[in-house]
Design a protein around this motif. Sequence first.
Motif, PDB file in Angstrom:
ATOM      1  N   ARG A  86      16.306  64.506  22.677  1.00  0.00           N
ATOM      2  CA  ARG A  86      16.516  63.403  21.774  1.00  0.00           C
ATOM      3  C   ARG A  86      16.269  61.975  21.373  1.00  0.00           C
ATOM      4  N   SER A  87      17.547  61.308  22.097  1.00  0.00           N
ATOM      5  CA  SER A  87      17.914  60.141  22.401  1.00  0.00           C
ATOM      6  C   SER A  87      16.760  59.689  22.545  1.00  0.00           C
ATOM      7  N   PHE A  88      15.763  59.815  23.576  1.00  0.00           N
ATOM      8  CA  PHE A  88      14.958  59.138  24.630  1.00  0.00           C
ATOM      9  C   PHE A  88      14.341  58.156  23.568  1.00  0.00           C
ATOM     10  N   GLU A  89      14.105  58.485  22.443  1.00  0.00           N
ATOM     11  CA  GLU A  89      12.693  58.166  21.336  1.00  0.00           C
ATOM     12  C   GLU A  89      12.851  56.468  20.973  1.00  0.00           C
ATOM     13  N   ARG A  90      15.190  57.205  20.875  1.00  0.00           N
ATOM     14  CA  ARG A  90      15.541  55.807  19.430  1.00  0.00           C
ATOM     15  C   ARG A  90      16.042  54.619  21.184  1.00  0.00           C
ATOM     16  N   TRP A  91      16.592  54.689  21.959  1.00  0.00           N
ATOM     17  CA  TRP A  91      16.508  54.013  22.653  1.00  0.00           C
ATOM     18  C   TRP A  91      14.712  53.041  23.536  1.00  0.00           C
ATOM     19  N   ILE A  92      14.346  54.253  23.315  1.00  0.00           N
ATOM     20  CA  ILE A  92      13.101  53.308  23.688  1.00  0.00           C
ATOM     21  C   ILE A  92      12.596  52.097  22.929  1.00  0.00           C
ATOM     22  N   VAL A  93      12.298  52.674  21.677  1.00  0.00           N
ATOM     23  CA  VAL A  93      12.079  51.650  20.051  1.00  0.00           C
ATOM     24  C   VAL A  93      13.157  50.483  20.326  1.00  0.00           C
ATOM     25  N   ALA A  94      15.023  51.164  20.553  1.00  0.00           N
ATOM     26  CA  ALA A  94      15.578  50.019  20.493  1.00  0.00           C
ATOM     27  C   ALA A  94      15.565  48.783  21.867  1.00  0.00           C
ATOM     28  N   SER A  95      14.531  49.180  22.752  1.00  0.00           N
ATOM     29  CA  SER A  95      14.823  48.000  24.409  1.00  0.00           C
ATOM     30  C   SER A  95      13.603  47.537  24.213  1.00  0.00           C
ATOM     31  N   HIS A  96      12.502  47.746  23.311  1.00  0.00           N
ATOM     32  CA  HIS A  96      11.113  47.290  23.283  1.00  0.00           C
ATOM     33  C   HIS A  96      10.729  47.315  24.712  1.00  0.00           C
ATOM     34  N   VAL A  97      10.821  48.609  25.767  1.00  0.00           N
ATOM     35  CA  VAL A  97      10.048  48.748  26.388  1.00  0.00           C
ATOM     36  C   VAL A  97       9.122  48.499  26.893  1.00  0.00           C
ATOM     37  N   HIS A  98       7.926  48.495  26.609  1.00  0.00           N
ATOM     38  CA  HIS A  98       6.169  48.134  26.285  1.00  0.00           C
ATOM     39  C   HIS A  98       6.031  47.802  27.343  1.00  0.00           C
ATOM     40  N   ALA A  99       4.593  47.009  27.508  1.00  0.00           N
ATOM     41  CA  ALA A  99       3.844  45.940  28.460  1.00  0.00           C
ATOM     42  C   ALA A  99       4.473  46.260  29.740  1.00  0.00           C
ATOM     43  N   GLY A 100       4.181  46.678  30.254  1.00  0.00           N
ATOM     44  CA  GLY A 100       4.074  47.469  31.324  1.00  0.00           C
ATOM     45  C   GLY A 100       5.441  47.534  32.056  1.00  0.00           C
ATOM     46  N   ARG A 101       5.389  47.489  33.818  1.00  0.00           N
ATOM     47  CA  ARG A 101       6.033  48.184  34.725  1.00  0.00           C
ATOM     48  C   ARG A 101       7.650  47.139  34.548  1.00  0.00           C
ATOM     49  N   ALA A 102       7.525  46.201  35.039  1.00  0.00           N
ATOM     50  CA  ALA A 102       8.527  45.453  35.694  1.00  0.00           C
ATOM     51  C   ALA A 102       9.293  45.044  33.210  1.00  0.00           C
ATOM     52  N   ARG A 103       8.662  45.022  32.599  1.00  0.00           N
ATOM     53  CA  ARG A 103       9.616  44.846  31.153  1.00  0.00           C
ATOM     54  C   ARG A 103      10.391  46.703  31.223  1.00  0.00           C
ATOM     55  N   TRP A 104       9.809  47.747  31.135  1.00  0.00           N
ATOM     56  CA  TRP A 104      10.160  49.010  30.793  1.00  0.00           C
ATOM     57  C   TRP A 104      11.711  49.234  32.343  1.00  0.00           C
ATOM     58  N   HIS A 105      11.821  48.326  33.394  1.00  0.00           N
ATOM     59  CA  HIS A 105      12.998  48.755  34.094  1.00  0.00           C
ATOM     60  C   HIS A 105      14.205  47.223  33.644  1.00  0.00           C
ATOM     61  N   ARG A 106      13.124  46.325  33.546  1.00  0.00           N
ATOM     62  CA  ARG A 106      14.459  45.209  32.953  1.00  0.00           C
ATOM     63  C   ARG A 106      15.294  45.660  31.330  1.00  0.00           C
ATOM     64  N   ARG A 107      14.363  45.616  30.629  1.00  0.00           N
ATOM     65  CA  ARG A 107      14.764  45.561  29.428  1.00  0.00           C
ATOM     66  C   ARG A 107      15.617  47.155  29.197  1.00  0.00           C
ATOM     67  N   LEU A 108      15.687  48.158  30.163  1.00  0.00           N
ATOM     68  CA  LEU A 108      16.357  49.092  29.636  1.00  0.00           C
ATOM     69  C   LEU A 108      17.591  49.464  31.096  1.00  0.00           C
ATOM     70  N   ALA A 109      17.551  48.274  32.035  1.00  0.00           N
ATOM     71  CA  ALA A 109      18.697  47.554  32.640  1.00  0.00           C
ATOM     72  C   ALA A 109      19.407  46.732  31.435  1.00  0.00           C
ATOM     73  N   GLU A 110      18.926  45.570  30.997  1.00  0.00           N
ATOM     74  CA  GLU A 110      19.293  44.160  29.916  1.00  0.00           C
ATOM     75  C   GLU A 110      20.149  45.929  29.196  1.00  0.00           C
ATOM     76  N   GLN A 111      19.812  46.831  28.779  1.00  0.00           N
ATOM     77  CA  GLN A 111      20.493  47.574  27.325  1.00  0.00           C
ATOM     78  C   GLN A 111      21.359  48.477  28.054  1.00  0.00           C
ATOM     79  N   LEU A 112      21.254  48.644  29.202  1.00  0.00           N
ATOM     80  CA  LEU A 112      22.401  49.916  29.932  1.00  0.00           C
ATOM     81  C   LEU A 112      23.870  48.843  30.300  1.00  0.00           C
ATOM     82  N   GLU A 113      23.637  47.544  30.527  1.00  0.00           N
ATOM     83  CA  GLU A 113      24.149  46.643  30.828  1.00  0.00           C
ATOM     84  C   GLU A 113      25.087  45.945  29.482  1.00  0.00           C
ATOM     85  N   LEU A 114      24.370  45.852  28.291  1.00  0.00           N
ATOM     86  CA  LEU A 114      25.035  45.678  27.144  1.00  0.00           C
ATOM     87  C   LEU A 114      25.806  47.337  26.257  1.00  0.00           C
ATOM     88  N   GLU A 115      25.490  48.290  26.458  1.00  0.00           N
ATOM     89  CA  GLU A 115      26.572  49.476  26.004  1.00  0.00           C
ATOM     90  C   GLU A 115      27.534  49.326  26.820  1.00  0.00           C
TER      91      GLU A 115
END
Length: 654
Positions: free
Chosen positions: A9-38
Motif C-alpha cells: 500500500r505504501s509503494f505507490e506513494r514512495w514511487i511518486v515521491a522519488s520520481h523514479v521514472h525514466a530508466g533502470r539507472a534512475r530507478w536505482h539511484r533515486r530510491l537509494a537517495e530517498q532511502l538515505e534521506l529517510e
Amino acid sequence: HAPGRGAVRSFERWIVASHVHAGRARWHRRLAEQLELERVASAAAGPDETARRARRVLELEALIAFSCPIVDALDALPEGGTWGAWIEALGALATRALRAPSRVLAVLGQLAPMSSLGPVGLDEVRTVLGPRLGELERRGPVDGAHGAVWVGGIDDARGRDFDVVFVPGVAERVFPARFQEDPLLPDALRAQISPRLRTRRSSALEERTRLALAAGAPRHRLHVSFPRLDPEGTRVRLPSFYVLELARALEGRMPSLESLSHSPRAATSPGAAIDAAEHDLRTLDAWLSEPRAVRAGALGYLLDEAPAFARATRAHWARWDVRRWRPQDGMVEPDPAALAVLGDHLPLRRATSATALEAFSACPYQFFLRSVVRLEPRPNEVSAGRLDPAQRGALMHDVQARFLTRLRAAGALPIAAEALPDALGDLDAVLSEVLESHVERSPTPAAGVWAEACRQMRRDLRGWVAQVAAERAWVPAQFELAFGLPPDAVRDPASVPDAVVLGAGLILRGAIDVVERGALGLRATDLKTGAAPEVRSGQRVAGGQRLQPLLYALALEALRPGETVWGGRLFYGTERGGYTSVEVPLDAAGRAAIATVVGTVDEALRTGFLPAAPTEKACGQCGFRRVCGPSERARTARKQGDRLVPLDSLRRLP
C-alpha cells in the motif's frame, strides 16, 4: 517473494515521491537517495517520531528489495527474439512479480506452439498478449451438489449451455449500443472499399447475433432485465426494443413501452426492493401518491432516515433560500474564538504576499482558505505528454534569473547589439543546465516532453532576450531580490530575511524578479509566462487583481530608502504574451489604491466577513471548487448586497 499487503500500500506513494521514472539507472539511484534521506531523518527523529520514521525506512527497503530486481528483469527483456525467448523471459518475470502467476503462465503456455517463430518485437508481443491478459477467466471450485455460477460476456458463451441465463442491462442505448456513422468514412464509402469494414448495419447484425446467443444458451429459463434509472444522469431508463421483441415472442403480441415499464412486475413494494436505494424510492413513491396533507411526510421520512441528507438539505436552504448571510456561505458570523484567530492574520500582524491579496479580490473565501486556513488546493492532473504550466513558469524564472546574473558578473549589461549572439549562446547554456537539474526532480516521465518544452522555452526566452537588449531606458540591476523568504541559491545577494513594512499598513513578503535602473529611478518588474490581459488607460490595481507592480514598487522603496522608485510593471515575456509590458507608476493614485485594498482586507478580517463571493471568472480558476460547489456567483446574487459594498468598491478600482 512478494512483500506483505501493508507494505504494498505504501509503494505507490514512495514511487511518486522519488520520481523514479525514466530508466533502470534512475530507478536505482533515486530510491537509494530517498532511502538515505529517510535513514538520516530516522536517526535524528525525536521519541515521538522514531516509530513512524523506522516504519518509513522499512517500507522503502521492502520496495527496493521487491522492485529493483523486477526493473532489472524488465530492462533485460530482448528488443527482438523468437516467441520462445519471449515466453521464457515473461514467464520468469511473472513468477517473480505476481503473487499468483498461474493464470498468466497458462496464457503463455497457450503460445508455446509459436516458440520457433520470430523475430518478434515488444509492440507485437503487447498486441498479442494485451487482450488475453486483460480478461482472464477465473475458475473456482465447483460443488456438483449446489451447481455453479459463470459470469462473462455474451461472446464468451458461444458453444456453452446453462440451466438459467441472466442478461442484465438490456436498455435503451446500452444493448444494443448507439451506433454512429464515422464522419470521415461514411458507411456508403466503407461498403465500396471492403465488406469487412464495420458499418452501422453490420454492427446492428452483430448485436442481434449476440441476443440470439444469449437467448439460445439457457436450457430452462432466460431472465432479461433493464435498469429503471440511469445511475449517472438520474433519468428514467427505457427498455431496449429487444425486450419488446422477446415479449412478443412470449406473448404473441407487441407490448407498448408504457405497459412494459409500468407492468405489475415492475410495481414492486418497498419490501421487495433489492437494495436500500430502491427501498427509499419505493417508499417515497408511495408517499407522493397520497393526498397533499399526507405527502409532507415523505420529506420527514428522508430527514429521519438519512442524517447526511438532512444536513445537506438544511445547508442548501441556508445557502440558497435565505437572503441573510449565514455560516454556510463561507467565513461568516464567526464566534469569538474564530474572530481572535482571524485577528492574528491582519495585514499589520502577519506577512502576506501579493498573490494572496489578489486572491481576496477574486473571492474573499478563497483568500481565507488559502491564507488563513492554509488549505492546499488539489493539484491538477497533468498529462505526461505535456509540462505543467506552473512547472514551466518556474523553469522560465530560474533560467531568466541565472542568465541575467551571469551577464551581470561578466559586465555584459546592458546587452549591446553586437553582443546579442554571444548572449543568446549563454542563454542556451543556462537553459541546458537548468533543464538538466530540473529533470531530476520532475514527475514528468517522458524524455520527449522535456525536448519539446526545451524548444518552446528556448524560442520564448530568445524573444525575451531580444526585448531586454532593445530596452535602452532601463538596465537590469538585480534579480530575484527577496524579502521575507528563506535563502535560495538563485536569490540576489542583496535579499533580506525579514519581510518589509509598507506605508500602507502592510507587512509584505515576496521576491522581485528584476530590479531595473534608469534615468527616472528604479523599477520593479515581475516576469509573466501567461497571456497578457487587457489594460485600460490609467489602470493601477485592476480591481485588486493585479497588485504586484505597485506592491513590489513600495517594497523596493522600503528596501532602498535613499533612492527614487518610479513604479513597477508586469512583463509578459513569451510569444503567447506578445512580449507585452504593463507599466504602473508609483504615484498618488497608486498609493491610494493600495491603501484601499489593504484597508478592505483588514476590515474583512476584523469583522470576520469573508464570504464565497467570487468574480465572474474566479471559480473557473479556483483550486477550492470542491469546497464551495458550483454556481457560487449566482447564489451570492440572492444574498443581501449591503455587506458586499466594500468588496464591490474594491473591484471597481482602476
